[in-house]
Scaffold this motif. Structure first.
Motif, mmCIF file in Angstrom:
data_model
loop_
_atom_site.group_PDB
_atom_site.id
_atom_site.type_symbol
_atom_site.label_atom_id
_atom_site.label_comp_id
_atom_site.label_asym_id
_atom_site.label_seq_id
_atom_site.Cartn_x
_atom_site.Cartn_y
_atom_site.Cartn_z
ATOM 1 N N ILE A 47 -42.209 8.461 16.343
ATOM 2 C CA ILE A 47 -41.279 8.099 15.189
ATOM 3 C C ILE A 47 -39.294 7.435 16.174
ATOM 4 O O ILE A 47 -39.024 6.579 16.592
ATOM 5 C CB ILE A 47 -41.048 8.308 14.336
ATOM 6 C CG1 ILE A 47 -42.493 8.099 14.248
ATOM 7 C CG2 ILE A 47 -40.193 7.010 13.225
ATOM 8 C CD1 ILE A 47 -42.758 8.529 11.669
ATOM 9 N N GLU A 48 -39.377 8.810 16.381
ATOM 10 C CA GLU A 48 -38.035 8.679 17.439
ATOM 11 C C GLU A 48 -37.743 8.268 18.740
ATOM 12 O O GLU A 48 -36.555 7.319 18.661
ATOM 13 C CB GLU A 48 -36.806 10.719 17.974
ATOM 14 C CG GLU A 48 -37.438 10.531 16.157
ATOM 15 C CD GLU A 48 -36.663 12.569 16.746
ATOM 16 O OE1 GLU A 48 -37.151 13.089 17.748
ATOM 17 O OE2 GLU A 48 -36.162 13.074 15.898
ATOM 18 N N LYS A 49 -38.737 8.125 19.289
ATOM 19 C CA LYS A 49 -39.074 6.974 20.399
ATOM 20 C C LYS A 49 -38.978 5.658 20.051
ATOM 21 O O LYS A 49 -37.919 5.315 20.655
ATOM 22 C CB LYS A 49 -40.213 7.124 20.912
ATOM 23 C CG LYS A 49 -40.203 8.469 22.095
ATOM 24 C CD LYS A 49 -41.323 9.023 22.820
ATOM 25 C CE LYS A 49 -41.855 10.328 23.249
ATOM 26 N NZ LYS A 49 -43.271 10.407 24.067
ATOM 27 N N ILE A 50 -40.184 5.698 19.296
ATOM 28 C CA ILE A 50 -39.650 3.953 18.813
ATOM 29 C C ILE A 50 -37.888 3.467 17.902
ATOM 30 O O ILE A 50 -37.801 2.546 18.851
ATOM 31 C CB ILE A 50 -40.816 3.828 17.242
ATOM 32 C CG1 ILE A 50 -41.940 3.599 17.905
ATOM 33 C CG2 ILE A 50 -40.296 2.147 17.183
ATOM 34 C CD1 ILE A 50 -43.121 3.822 16.872
ATOM 35 N N LEU A 51 -37.590 4.303 17.502
ATOM 36 C CA LEU A 51 -35.871 3.912 16.973
ATOM 37 C C LEU A 51 -34.842 4.101 17.744
ATOM 38 O O LEU A 51 -34.561 3.109 18.241
ATOM 39 C CB LEU A 51 -35.729 5.222 16.403
ATOM 40 C CG LEU A 51 -35.908 5.044 14.984
ATOM 41 C CD1 LEU A 51 -35.350 6.340 13.856
ATOM 42 C CD2 LEU A 51 -36.024 3.687 14.179
ATOM 43 N N ASP A 52 -35.324 5.016 19.360
ATOM 44 C CA ASP A 52 -34.685 5.019 20.067
ATOM 45 C C ASP A 52 -34.674 3.235 21.707
ATOM 46 O O ASP A 52 -33.627 3.586 21.467
ATOM 47 C CB ASP A 52 -34.883 6.117 21.623
ATOM 48 C CG ASP A 52 -34.380 7.093 21.260
ATOM 49 O OD1 ASP A 52 -33.415 7.823 19.624
ATOM 50 O OD2 ASP A 52 -35.312 8.239 21.149
#
Length: 84
Positions: A47-52
Motif C-alpha cells: 500500500i505504501e508503494k501505491i501511495l508513493d
C-alpha cells in the motif's frame, strides 16, 4: 469505505489504470486487480508503494476517502444511540 474502495474510486476519479500503478510500483497487475476488487488485501508495504507513486492530489484524495469512512463509522453508532 475501505482502502480497496478508496483505491478503486481514486483510479476512477483520476483516470488511472491498474497497469499504470503496477508498472510504477513493481506489483503485479493481478495484485492490483485483486486489491481493487476487494478479493485480497495488500501488505502495508505494498500500500505504501501505491501511495508513493500517486501524486500528492491523488494521495490526499484516497486518504481523505479512507478517513471519511472511518469517521462516518465512528459517528454513526453514537448518533444511533442518541436517537434511541
Amino acid at each position: 469505505m475501505k482502502f480497496a474502495n478508496a483505491f478503486r474510486e481514486t483510479l476512477f476519479r483520476f483516470d488511472l489504470t491498474g497497469l499504470e500503478i503496477a508498472e510504477k510500483t513493481g506489483l503485479t497487475t493481478t495484485q492490483i486487480s485483486h486489491f481493487r476488487n476487494g478479493v485480497k488485501n495488500l501488505r502495508v508495504d505494498s500500500i505504501e508503494k501505491i501511495l508513493d507513486v500517486l501524486t500528492q492530489e491523488q494521495r490526499e484524495y484516497m486518504l481523505n476517502l479512507v478517513a471519511k469512512a472511518y469517521m462516518d463509522e465512528t459517528i454513526a453508532p453514537a448518533t444511533k444511540q442518541e436517537e434511541e
